[in-house]
Design a protein around this motif. Structure first.
Motif, short mmCIF file in Angstrom:
data_model
loop_
_atom_site.label_atom_id
_atom_site.label_comp_id
_atom_site.label_asym_id
_atom_site.label_seq_id
_atom_site.Cartn_x
_atom_site.Cartn_y
_atom_site.Cartn_z
N ASN A 86 0.83 -1.21 0.00
CA ASN A 86 0.00 0.00 0.00
C ASN A 86 0.87 1.26 0.00
N ASP A 87 1.72 1.34 -1.01
CA ASP A 87 2.67 2.46 -1.09
C ASP A 87 2.31 3.46 -2.18
N GLY A 88 1.13 3.28 -2.80
CA GLY A 88 0.70 4.23 -3.82
C GLY A 88 1.22 3.92 -5.21
N TYR A 89 1.96 2.81 -5.35
CA TYR A 89 2.52 2.50 -6.66
C TYR A 89 1.75 1.41 -7.41
N THR A 90 0.75 0.82 -6.76
CA THR A 90 -0.11 -0.15 -7.44
C THR A 90 -1.55 0.22 -7.16
N LEU A 91 -2.28 0.55 -8.22
CA LEU A 91 -3.67 0.99 -8.09
C LEU A 91 -4.57 0.08 -8.92
N LEU A 92 -5.86 0.23 -8.74
CA LEU A 92 -6.84 -0.57 -9.49
C LEU A 92 -7.87 0.35 -10.11
N LEU A 93 -8.13 0.16 -11.40
CA LEU A 93 -9.28 0.85 -12.00
C LEU A 93 -10.30 -0.22 -12.39
N HIS A 94 -11.36 -0.24 -11.66
CA HIS A 94 -12.37 -1.28 -11.84
C HIS A 94 -13.73 -0.62 -12.02
N HIS A 95 -14.71 -1.45 -12.44
CA HIS A 95 -16.04 -0.88 -12.68
C HIS A 95 -17.07 -1.40 -11.68
N ILE A 96 -18.31 -1.38 -12.09
CA ILE A 96 -19.45 -1.82 -11.28
C ILE A 96 -19.25 -3.21 -10.65
N GLY A 97 -18.35 -4.00 -11.27
CA GLY A 97 -18.06 -5.34 -10.78
C GLY A 97 -17.60 -5.34 -9.32
N MET A 98 -17.04 -4.22 -8.86
CA MET A 98 -16.64 -4.14 -7.45
C MET A 98 -17.87 -4.31 -6.56
N SER A 99 -19.04 -3.90 -7.06
CA SER A 99 -20.24 -3.96 -6.23
C SER A 99 -21.09 -5.19 -6.50
N THR A 100 -20.87 -5.86 -7.64
CA THR A 100 -21.70 -7.04 -7.94
C THR A 100 -21.04 -8.34 -7.50
N ALA A 101 -19.70 -8.35 -7.52
CA ALA A 101 -18.99 -9.61 -7.21
C ALA A 101 -19.38 -10.21 -5.85
N PRO A 102 -19.56 -9.40 -4.78
CA PRO A 102 -19.90 -10.02 -3.49
C PRO A 102 -21.20 -10.83 -3.55
N ALA A 103 -22.15 -10.43 -4.43
CA ALA A 103 -23.40 -11.18 -4.54
C ALA A 103 -23.28 -12.36 -5.49
N LEU A 104 -22.27 -12.34 -6.33
CA LEU A 104 -22.15 -13.38 -7.36
C LEU A 104 -21.15 -14.48 -7.00
N TYR A 105 -20.27 -14.19 -6.04
CA TYR A 105 -19.26 -15.18 -5.63
C TYR A 105 -19.50 -15.58 -4.18
N LYS A 307 -20.76 5.44 -3.40
CA LYS A 307 -21.28 4.73 -4.58
C LYS A 307 -21.14 3.22 -4.39
N LEU A 308 -19.96 2.80 -3.94
CA LEU A 308 -19.68 1.38 -3.76
C LEU A 308 -20.66 0.77 -2.75
N GLU A 309 -20.88 1.48 -1.67
CA GLU A 309 -21.77 0.96 -0.63
C GLU A 309 -23.21 0.85 -1.15
N GLY A 310 -23.69 1.93 -1.77
CA GLY A 310 -25.07 1.94 -2.28
C GLY A 310 -25.29 0.88 -3.35
N GLN A 311 -24.33 0.76 -4.28
CA GLN A 311 -24.46 -0.18 -5.38
C GLN A 311 -24.34 -1.63 -4.90
N THR A 312 -23.52 -1.87 -3.90
CA THR A 312 -23.38 -3.23 -3.38
C THR A 312 -24.73 -3.70 -2.82
N ALA A 313 -25.40 -2.80 -2.10
CA ALA A 313 -26.71 -3.15 -1.52
C ALA A 313 -27.74 -3.35 -2.63
N LEU A 314 -27.72 -2.44 -3.60
CA LEU A 314 -28.70 -2.51 -4.69
C LEU A 314 -28.56 -3.80 -5.49
#
Ligand code: ASP
Length: 327
Positions: A86-105, A307-314
């Motif tokens: 967690n040194d700021g040199y590796t980041l992630l650009l992800h989409h809506i999948g961050m909020s759907t994966a918990p319900a799908l896996y 956004k992540l919290e709201g979309q995960t619930a939705l």
């Protein structure tokens, strides 16, 4: 006495660690920054990321490198960043999948809510239901009738479970009460190649991957997944126009660092993201692809966390209602 000496030594070590961290944050970045895209190169998440990365790199004065780690609907790449330093040199650009994966896996190797430090929202992109150029149905109404009749004889490309393309297909099949044959790819970049080559029938994907192919007549477009038609594809109807009601899907993208990243580094990255989103080249390229950068007020850690919290619930509710069981 011995204990006091030990405590003093420990606090000196802690103190120097603290000052090293402070100096690091102040000088950050001193080396190239990597943004992991959890899908293949050439796809829509990749396209958005490369545009943003080039502009962020100008603001940060360091190279911003894009690394594609496709597979398992985006969960492989996300897992890799969750476990990165967690040194700021590796980041992630992800989409809506961050909020759907918990319900799908049934089990994920990371927790989207606690294993990441949100940096900011990036963009929100409509999707399009498309098919190979010579696919039989001519209109959205024809497509609906054809899909209902042919079901599993129709092949449908997606980028794996939890991908936006899979989510769109899931909602479509649920609305039509039918089942297609899903063919997973590591991203919709390679899926588009197969669609263009006629090896696959259909796909639902972001306009950032489909607009130019639709405009060139290389693929057929049946519908956009937003409540309104979109400016770059004025002739493509909405799902509702074809009788598929309540089909509202647009794909939001966010930028994340691993949890525990120094807040000063996160702040610097938010600043660079906001500068990138205000960049004219980024704005124009996004517009040509049927999307737009979010305003600076949304390119913030708070807006992305919300956004992540709201979309995960939705999506947990929608996915449960569609009767999809976790993998
Ligand atoms: N659009 C893809 C998806 O289905 C991912 C990608 O390749 O960017 O989520």
């Amino acid at each position: 006495m011995k204990t006091v000496v030990k405590m003093l030594a420990a606090s000196l070590v802690a103190g120097s660690a603290f000052s090293v961290a402070a100096v690091m944050a102040q000088d950050y970045p001193t080396q190239p920054v990597t943004i992991v895209v959890p899908f293949s190169a050439g796809g829509p998440t990749d396209t958005v990321t490369r545009l943003v990365a080039a502009a962020m790199s100008e603001d940060l004065g360091q190279q911003v490198v894009v690394q594609n780690v496709g597979g398992a609907g985006g969960t492989l790449g996300a897992g890799q960043v969750a476990a990165a330093a967690n040194d700021g040199y590796t980041l992630l650009l992800h989409h809506i999948g961050m909020s759907t994966a918990p319900a799908l896996y049934a089990s994920l190797p990371y927790d989207p809510m606690t294993d990441f430090a949100p940096i900011g929202l990036v963009t929100e992109v409509p999707m399009t239901m498309v098919a190979r150029k010579d696919f039989e149905p001519a209109t959205l109404e024809d497509l609906i009738a054809y899909v209902k009749e042919n079901g599993e004889n129709v092949t449908y490309a997606n980028a794996g479970i939890g991908a936006a393309s899979q989510l769109c297909g899931l909602l479509f099949q649920d609305a039509l009460e039918t089942k297609l044959t899903e063919v997973p790819y590591q991203g919709t970049g390679p899926a588009m190649t197969d669609l263009l080559g006629g090896q696959i029938d259909m796909m639902c994907d972001q306009t950032t991957n489909t607009t130019s192919q639709i405009q060139a007549g290389e693929i057929k477009a049946y519908a956009v997944t937003t409540p309104e038609r979109i400016a770059v594809l004025p002739d493509v109807p909405t799902m509702a126009e074809g009788g598929v009601e309540n089909f509202n899907l647009s794909i939001w993208h966010g930028l994340y660092a691993p949890a525990g990243t120094d807040p000063a580094i996160v702040e610097r990255l938010t600043q660079a993201l906001q500068a990138a989103l205000a960049d004219e080249t980024v704005g124009n390229s996004f517009a040509e692809l049927g999307t737009y950068p979010v305003p600076a007020s949304e390119a913030t850690p708070e807006a992305l966390a919300e956004k992540l919290e709201g979309q995960t619930a939705l999506w947990a509710e929608v996915i449960a209602a569609a009767g999809v069981s976790a993998q």
